[in-house]
Write an enzyme that holds these catalytic residues in place. Sequence first.
Site, PDB file in Angstrom:
ATOM      1  CG  ASN A  73      29.652  44.324  28.422  1.00 13.23           C
ATOM      2  OD1 ASN A  73      28.622  44.986  28.286  1.00 13.23           O
ATOM      3  ND2 ASN A  73      30.764  44.839  28.939  1.00 13.23           N
ATOM      4  CE  LYS A 106      32.696  46.245  26.113  1.00 13.00           C
ATOM      5  NZ  LYS A 106      34.102  46.513  25.871  1.00 13.00           N
ATOM      6  CG  HIS A 110      33.518  46.896  31.832  1.00 16.81           C
ATOM      7  ND1 HIS A 110      34.270  47.737  31.044  1.00 16.81           N
ATOM      8  CD2 HIS A 110      33.442  45.720  31.164  1.00 16.81           C
ATOM      9  CE1 HIS A 110      34.619  47.087  29.943  1.00 16.81           C
ATOM     10  NE2 HIS A 110      34.128  45.871  29.987  1.00 16.81           N
ATOM     11  CD  GLU A 134      34.342  49.511  27.852  1.00  9.01           C
ATOM     12  OE1 GLU A 134      33.104  49.377  27.961  1.00  9.01           O
ATOM     13  OE2 GLU A 134      35.032  48.836  27.061  1.00  9.01           O
ATOM     14  CD  GLU A 177      36.260  42.471  30.669  1.00  5.23           C
ATOM     15  OE1 GLU A 177      35.760  41.849  29.733  1.00  5.23           O
ATOM     16  OE2 GLU A 177      35.927  43.629  30.967  1.00  5.23           O
ATOM     17  N   GLY A 231      38.651  45.534  23.185  1.00  8.69           N
ATOM     18  CA  GLY A 231      38.272  46.257  21.980  1.00  8.69           C
ATOM     19  C   GLY A 231      39.445  46.549  21.055  1.00  8.69           C
ATOM     20  CB  SER A 287      40.289  40.923  21.723  1.00  5.25           C
ATOM     21  OG  SER A 287      40.371  42.343  21.677  1.00  5.25           O
TER      22      SER A 287
HETATM   23  P1  13P Z   1      35.878  43.163  23.582  1.00  3.33           P
HETATM   24  O1  13P Z   1      35.477  41.709  23.513  1.00  3.33           O
HETATM   25  O2  13P Z   1      35.169  44.011  22.557  1.00  3.33           O
HETATM   26  O3  13P Z   1      37.360  43.327  23.582  1.00  3.33           O
HETATM   27  O4  13P Z   1      35.361  43.717  24.993  1.00  3.33           O
HETATM   28  C1  13P Z   1      35.705  43.015  26.139  1.00  3.33           C
HETATM   29  C2  13P Z   1      34.906  43.560  27.265  1.00  3.33           C
HETATM   30  O5  13P Z   1      35.156  44.659  27.723  1.00  3.33           O
HETATM   31  C3  13P Z   1      33.815  42.745  27.797  1.00  3.33           C
HETATM   32  O6  13P Z   1      33.319  43.280  28.970  1.00  3.33           O
END
Ligand code: 13P
Length: 256
Positions: free
Chosen positions: A10, A12, A100, A102, A172, A178, A218
């Site tokens: 992803n 982002k 997601h 976010e 997740e 992150g 992560s």
């Molecule tokens: P990270 O791998 O940067 O922690 O992000 C995970 C994520 O949100 C994947 O959709």
Amino acid sequence: MSRKSFICGNWKMNATHLDAIQMVQKLSYRLELSDYERVDVVVAPPFTSLRSVQTVIEADHLAIQLAAQNVHWEDSGAFTGEVAPAMLAKLGVDSVIVGHSERRELFGETDENVNRKVKAVLAAGMTPIMCLGETLNEREAEETESKVAGQLSAGLKGLSPEEAVQVIIAYEPIWAIGTGRTAEPDDAGAVCEFLRRRFGDEFGGSFAEDVRIIYGGSVNPGNIAALMAKTHIDGGLVGGASLDPDTFASIVRYWI
Ligand code: 13P
């Protein structure tokens, strides 16, 4: 039926379409045909890069799959700034990330909207990657199971078992995204096992055996093998570590 591993990068809100072309080409140089037999290898660039990445995939006959990061549930109309499922399907998009954290936390996405999107993605012939997970406060209050069970059942509401089994469930934990703080494989595996059991309660045990449940938060080359060793973890949703093709390729080839 054995569940094929599914590993999705992803990206982002990162990479221009020019960066994206280079990233997917580099990734393809680092993977072998046998890798794709073992793992569904997926990249989810921003909307502006989908067409460019799809062109590379087609021209170079790559087995890399294409995902989008969001979608609207309506077919068309006065929805400024939104993208319809059919637009993605026509571009050769295979799967769409839905719900997601976010989007839920920063853009007000609700369980109801996630459910509409899951249905719209399926209706357009694509695979929803439906995300769910708890906050740190919820984990510390031992509310993880109630939170994810609620998100699972709301997100899949109204689907038949045949439809629900096509959805990829992405667990997740929000505190692991992150932050560099991965869930312990045992903990992540336990939540994925719990989700599979809940899925079975709603849709039947044989469908629960087949549905793919992946972990995100992560993920990196150092922890992917231990996560994948868990029976109920079928893959990964990788954020930061998917932006470097070398790093992402070594996550995809987690057994090496
Ligand atoms: P990270 O791998 O940067 O922690 O992000 C995970 C994520 O949100 C994947 O959709």
